[in-house]
Structures are given as structure tokens and as C-alpha cells.
Design an enzyme around this catalytic site. Structure first.
Site, PDB file in Angstrom:
ATOM      1  N   THR A  64       1.269   0.216  -7.571  1.00 41.21           N
ATOM      2  CA  THR A  64       2.152  -0.515  -8.481  1.00 41.21           C
ATOM      3  C   THR A  64       1.366  -1.117  -9.639  1.00 41.21           C
ATOM      4  O   THR A  64       1.816  -1.089 -10.789  1.00 41.21           O
ATOM      5  CB  THR A  64       2.940  -1.608  -7.726  1.00 41.21           C
ATOM      6  OG1 THR A  64       3.605  -1.003  -6.617  1.00 41.21           O
ATOM      7  CG2 THR A  64       3.974  -2.270  -8.624  1.00 41.21           C
ATOM      8  N   CYS A  65       0.191  -1.623  -9.367  1.00 38.23           N
ATOM      9  CA  CYS A  65      -0.655  -2.201 -10.424  1.00 38.23           C
ATOM     10  C   CYS A  65      -1.113  -1.115 -11.393  1.00 38.23           C
ATOM     11  O   CYS A  65      -1.138  -1.318 -12.610  1.00 38.23           O
ATOM     12  CB  CYS A  65      -1.852  -2.916  -9.825  1.00 38.23           C
ATOM     13  SG  CYS A  65      -1.404  -4.316  -8.778  1.00 38.23           S
TER      14      CYS A  65
END
Length: 171
Positions: A64-65
């Protein structure tokens, strides 16, 4: 002083250290580090003079990052040198630089690994994990907070449209 009820991580309630950063206030000074011909320092003063977006992530080594960083890098490319953009995490500066090289990310990355003061001063440190929470902060050219989102579930992506709209209003 911890703040409860603001975020969860995989559904589990977490505590944010520090005070909430309000829209309309001057952003706190910071000193972050990045790898470019050794370790360099990035400060709030380096971002002033242009609107800036600060994309905050727990670790670039998570899907996600990585997605958040690549998406902002792609979306912000059209604004060129009209803005300053930085992704902040607690990853080591060398790991950040390696990620950017491998993923062709041109957006600057900077690390809060040394003092953790960015996380503390911006109210973005997850007390239980000692990582930064997922957030997006937009600053005007004078360094005042124009927009802020703390993503309520750390494993989810931010509202890209709202952050980019706030940034574009300042350009």
C-alpha cells in the site's frame, strides 16, 4: 499525550502520539534525511516558496505504501517544478533511494529515522508500532497547512483526489 480513536491497523485500534496538526496553522519545522551523494538534510524551509505535498507512509517496503508513493509520483509529474513533493517514512534513506530507483519514482523521499521528531511534531507516530501512520499533508508556499488527511485504516490508501485538488488550488 496519545490520541485514541483516530486510526486502526488491520482493524485494531492504535494510538497516535502527539497533538493533532490543524489545517490553517504553520507547519512545525522538521529535519529529515535522504540519500543523495551521502546523507543530506531536508527541512521545512526547503519546501517553502512553492506549495508542497507531504505523503506520509509507514514503510515503502509494503504494497500500500509503494502504491501510494507511485500514484502520487505519477499524478504530480504534470505539475513539474510548480510544487514540492516528498514522501516521508521511517525507512532508512538508502532503502528509500533503492525503492525510487527500482520503481522509477522521481518524487523525493525523506526519512524520520534519526530523531522521530517529524512524527512526534506532526502527531503521526503510531505509539504501538513506532512507525508513521498513513497521511497526506498539503502546505501552501509559506508552510501553512492547507489540507490534511490521516487515513483512518492504515492499510488503506488515502483520498488522492481530495489531496490533489487541495494542492492544485494553491498552484
Amino acid at each position: 499525550m496519545g490520541r485514541s480513536g483516530v486510526i486502526t491497523f488491520k482493524g485494531n485500534p492504535m494510538t497516535l502520539e502527539g497533538d493533532d496538526l490543524a489545517v490553517g496553522v504553520a507547519a512545525p519545522a522538521f529535519s529529515l534525511h535522504y540519500a543523495e551523494n551521502g546523507i543530506q538534510t531536508l527541512t521545512l524551509d526547503d519546501l517553502k516558496g512553492k506549495p508542497a505535498i507531504i505523503s506520509v507512509v509507514p514503510s515503502l517496503d509494503t504494497p500500500t505504501c509503494a502504491t501510494q508513493t507511485k500514484r502520487f509520483n505519477e499524478e504530480l509529474g504534470a505539475l513539474g517544478d510548480k510544487i514540492n513533493a516528498v514522501t516521508v517514512s521511517r525507512d532508512l534513506p538508502f532503502a528509500q533511494a533503492r525503492f525510487c530507483g527500482a520503481e522509477d519514482v522521481k518524487m523525493r523521499t525523506a526519512s524520520d529515522y534519526q530523531t522521530h521528531s517529524f512524527g512526534a511534531d506532526y502527531g503521526l507516530t503510531i505509539e504501538e508500532l513506532k512507525l508513521l501512520t498513513r497521511a497526506v499533508i498539503v502546505l501552501d508556499a509559506e508552510g501553512k497547512v492547507a489540507y490534511k488527511e490521516i487515513v483512518s485504516e492504515v492499510t488503506q490508501e488515502p483520498d488522492y483526489s481530495a489531496a490533489l485538488a487541495a494542492l492544485r488550488m494553491l498552484v
